[in-house]
Write an enzyme that holds these catalytic residues in place. Sequence first.
Site, PDB file in Angstrom:
ATOM      1  N   LYS A  54       0.840  -1.202   0.000  1.00 42.84           N
ATOM      2  CA  LYS A  54       0.000   0.000   0.000  1.00 42.84           C
ATOM      3  C   LYS A  54       0.876   1.254   0.000  1.00 42.84           C
ATOM      4  O   LYS A  54       0.614   2.213  -0.734  1.00 42.84           O
ATOM      5  CB  LYS A  54      -0.928  -0.006   1.229  1.00 42.84           C
ATOM      6  CG  LYS A  54      -2.056  -1.018   1.098  1.00 42.84           C
ATOM      7  CD  LYS A  54      -2.829  -1.233   2.382  1.00 42.84           C
ATOM      8  CE  LYS A  54      -3.829  -2.367   2.212  1.00 42.84           C
ATOM      9  NZ  LYS A  54      -4.537  -2.726   3.447  1.00 42.84           N
ATOM     10  N   GLN A  98      -4.501  -1.583   9.628  1.00 42.90           N
ATOM     11  CA  GLN A  98      -4.380  -2.874   8.947  1.00 42.90           C
ATOM     12  C   GLN A  98      -5.002  -3.978   9.809  1.00 42.90           C
ATOM     13  O   GLN A  98      -4.642  -4.135  10.978  1.00 42.90           O
ATOM     14  CB  GLN A  98      -2.893  -3.173   8.664  1.00 42.90           C
ATOM     15  CG  GLN A  98      -2.651  -4.432   7.881  1.00 42.90           C
ATOM     16  CD  GLN A  98      -3.254  -4.383   6.469  1.00 42.90           C
ATOM     17  OE1 GLN A  98      -3.127  -3.400   5.759  1.00 42.90           O
ATOM     18  NE2 GLN A  98      -3.920  -5.453   6.077  1.00 42.90           N
ATOM     19  N   ASP A 121     -11.008   3.366   4.277  1.00 40.94           N
ATOM     20  CA  ASP A 121     -11.379   1.951   4.118  1.00 40.94           C
ATOM     21  C   ASP A 121     -12.903   1.780   4.081  1.00 40.94           C
ATOM     22  O   ASP A 121     -13.406   0.718   3.737  1.00 40.94           O
ATOM     23  CB  ASP A 121     -10.817   1.120   5.280  1.00 40.94           C
ATOM     24  CG  ASP A 121      -9.556   0.350   4.873  1.00 40.94           C
ATOM     25  OD1 ASP A 121      -9.345   0.150   3.659  1.00 40.94           O
ATOM     26  OD2 ASP A 121      -8.796  -0.054   5.781  1.00 40.94           O
TER      27      ASP A 121
END
Length: 302
Positions: A54, A98, A121
């Site tokens: 990422k 994460q 997200d």
Amino acid sequence: MTAKIIDGIAVAASIRAECRDRIAQIVAKGGTPPGLAVILVGSDPASQVYVRNKMRACAEVGIRSYRFDYPADVDQQTVIDGIEELNADPKVHGILVQLPLPPSFDIARILRTISADKDVDGFHLYNVGGLVVGGTVFPPCTPYGVLKLLQHEKIPLEGKNVVVVGASNIVGKPMALMLMHHEATVSICHAKTKDLAQFTILADILVVAAGKPNLILPQMVRTGAVVIDVGINRTADGKLVGDVDFEGVAKKASYITPVPGGVGPMTVSMLLVNTIASCERWQRHELFDLTNYRPRLEIAQP
Ligand code: NAP
């Protein structure tokens, strides 16, 4: 029939080229370039790889990324305090924690701490609610990537029978909602579904996100169906495979995504898109009005 293989790497690359252009425009107008904070708790090897990918993708398009590593035994409050600092940091437009987190963590609590305006997200309750009513600004990255692949291939969704295998909060459920908003007729299957094949065989479009290799065999797929394999599984000999018997199903489907090289690269590209969208919103001062939103309110089960 032999399926067309959908090239997720190529589609993801074209989206990244658009990302670079959008960032160039932000900077040309004197704006702060987009910034993404990535929080990693513990040292799970797969998570380390995802975080590195990422951050590399951010660098490729001109997003500044900031990594925060915490040991697995860190106190949850320390992570919450860290997120609150990032919520107030004007150079950060997106915050990503994460997953998975160590089992001692209250994931819902952590995700609710991230400002809804930096929730790239799309897991914050406010954004989940937006998704349900069809107006989210941060669609969750993996299903968003699947939708972009379908749109890129000009596969019509309206009135189609879509079956989503997998009902997780991060893939299956948001996927089903997004497809519903595109007028598809959606069925959702999960581990307790009796006779999975009786559903999958009806699918014009089959999206599989269960994390079970070879779950979908050719006899479970209608001839000409579009098959999107979200699954990522590592076999005993270290090979990466999806949830679909690729060789067998590719002989029956009209379109299929490979693993690797299908949905995976799209997920990261859509994170970049959401981070840029967030930066543009901040620059337009177009933020949510959460005056009456009480994030610590516990949610009663219906
Ligand atoms: P998850 O949270 O474990 O959810 C799996 C879902 O699949 C659950 O809803 C589960 O049902 C259902 N399921 C499990 N076994 C099944 C079976 N035999 N038949 C039907 N449904 C079954 O996983 P996830 O986070 O959604 O991820 C799913 C897969 O996608 C994993 O392989 C993951 O690595 C991969 N993934 C890929 C990307 C990408 O970028 N390509 C991104 C995210 C995830 P219950 O709800 O009944 O337990």
